[in-house]
Enzyme design. Sequence first.
Site, PDB file in Angstrom:
ATOM      1  N   SER A 156      -9.946  -0.219   7.511  1.00 12.02           N
ATOM      2  CA  SER A 156      -9.347  -0.033   6.382  1.00 12.02           C
ATOM      3  C   SER A 156      -8.522  -1.700   5.324  1.00 12.02           C
ATOM      4  O   SER A 156      -8.107  -1.272   4.127  1.00 12.02           O
ATOM      5  CB  SER A 156      -8.483   0.777   5.809  1.00 12.02           C
ATOM      6  OG  SER A 156      -8.975   2.300   6.025  1.00 12.02           O
TER       7      SER A 156
ATOM      8  N   LYS B 129       0.478  -1.326  -0.118  1.00 17.38           N
ATOM      9  CA  LYS B 129       0.396  -0.051  -0.267  1.00 17.38           C
ATOM     10  C   LYS B 129       0.663   1.362  -0.216  1.00 17.38           C
ATOM     11  O   LYS B 129       1.757   1.438   0.685  1.00 17.38           O
ATOM     12  CB  LYS B 129      -1.390   0.020   1.438  1.00 17.38           C
ATOM     13  CG  LYS B 129      -1.645   0.980   1.274  1.00 17.38           C
ATOM     14  CD  LYS B 129      -2.628   1.273   2.409  1.00 17.38           C
ATOM     15  CE  LYS B 129      -4.083   2.083   2.663  1.00 17.38           C
ATOM     16  NZ  LYS B 129      -4.320   2.012   3.584  1.00 17.38           N
TER      17      LYS B 129
ATOM     18  N   SER C 135      -9.115   2.441   3.165  1.00 18.50           N
ATOM     19  CA  SER C 135      -8.632   3.236   2.351  1.00 18.50           C
ATOM     20  C   SER C 135      -7.910   2.062   1.153  1.00 18.50           C
ATOM     21  O   SER C 135      -7.556   2.563   0.589  1.00 18.50           O
ATOM     22  CB  SER C 135      -7.589   4.210   2.736  1.00 18.50           C
ATOM     23  OG  SER C 135      -7.239   3.273   3.989  1.00 18.50           O
TER      24      SER C 135
END
Length: 480
Positions: free
Chosen positions: A178, A79, A154
């Site tokens: 997330s 990420k 997210s």
Amino acid sequence: MDINVLTIDATRIAIQERQATATAIAESFYKKIEAEDGEINAYLTLSRDRALAQAAKIDAIADRGDDLPRLAGLPVAIKDVISTKGVRTTAGSKILEEFIAPYDATVVQKLEAAGAVILGKTNCDEFAMGSSNENSAYGPVRNPRDKSRVPGGSSGGSAAVVAAGTAVTSLGSDTGGSIRQPASFCGVVGLMPTYGRVSRYGLIAFASSLDHIGPFAKDVKDAAIMLEVIAGRDPMDATSAEVAVPKYSDEIGKPVRGMKIGVAKEYFGEGLDPEVKASVEASIQNLAKAGAEIIEVSLPHTKYAIPTYYLVATAEASSNLARFDGVRYSHRSKEAKTLSEMYRKSRDEGFGAEVKRRIILGTYALSAGYYDAYYLKAQKVRTLLAQDFDEAFAKVDAIVTPTTPTPAFKLGEKADDPLAMYLADIFTVTADLVGIPGISVPCGSSKDGLPIGLQVFAKHFQEATMIRVAHAVEHALAAV
């Protein structure tokens, strides 16, 4: 070799037995990314040179006939809120569009030391603020299961690459759900460890008392192996815990017979999609058939979790994001004529609407005259939530809930309604607030073929218990 069915063990065995080289596997994934990711938009930056150099090291070990490390040749994605030395790290924000991280996060160091090949950085909501991956400055990610829908957020990019098969595993971050929410939406496994179980060194901070790093994988076993590798005390992170790291993968296949599993009644009320409810309840029945004792528990302060979370998280974000001022890192306004103008214009140009909204809310909550009324009160409710879980865990070994109230929603469906978007996290924020581990595991599909996830909570540092229950859910679904 079919790269779509690769797991951690299958990758290592294929290289060890010379059925394939790590270099060939990495190149196959890059071809797949080139062919398929344009529509999904899950990758922001590819680290091809770094990946192929690492793959060559693994191939050299295999050529010598030496034992391969645990994650040898494993294609992994990271990420883009996690620092990777020499590789662009944007946090999904324009303000960091050209930022090159000067060091590796501890989790990145651990993955590469274990032989993993880092393919690239994944798209995410800006500074990890969002539940749909529509807040990225680089465009939304599409759900590989239905490209008209969001992948969740997210960490939507990290969930999407595993679901699409453009990485075998990935890392995400979880501040209010997330990891678990996108795992549920994309039909993969997402594991958030106990706060302090995994080092946050090198994670671009959103809310420091809530941020966690954890893995995505196709199955519970691979998620467990990833956690074994990245967990542990780190002197670079004062909040990381000095707690021994078990071999979590040993829990795979262990029986749940005799375990006490709690069902939190507050998670099955109004607003829960009937298909989600039916799938989760069917999995609970499967656990009962496997010999687990199902016990109803109550978490009465759950209804206060969303406002509590959004006060604590935004307050911490307003402080953490003050460092992005146009002086350091990447974006600096070219329109500014004075120092104060540079601060103001750089932030105005660099931050997106949702980040600005949360900074304003957090600054307000911390301001004189409102601190006691909002932030301090939220911290007190956080304590009450922790007490709820303590009382529940005095009766049960683990708690199961739906991961999300609904399956994945359409792109744009909630983009103009922040409150509706925030409520999508109602089942996940509590674990972040109290620091316990949580995992989302697929438990079925809607009539439209959309994945549905079941969430398992366990006591602090009892990830092994959580993994055992999650695998039992996974095993029962596979047997259907």
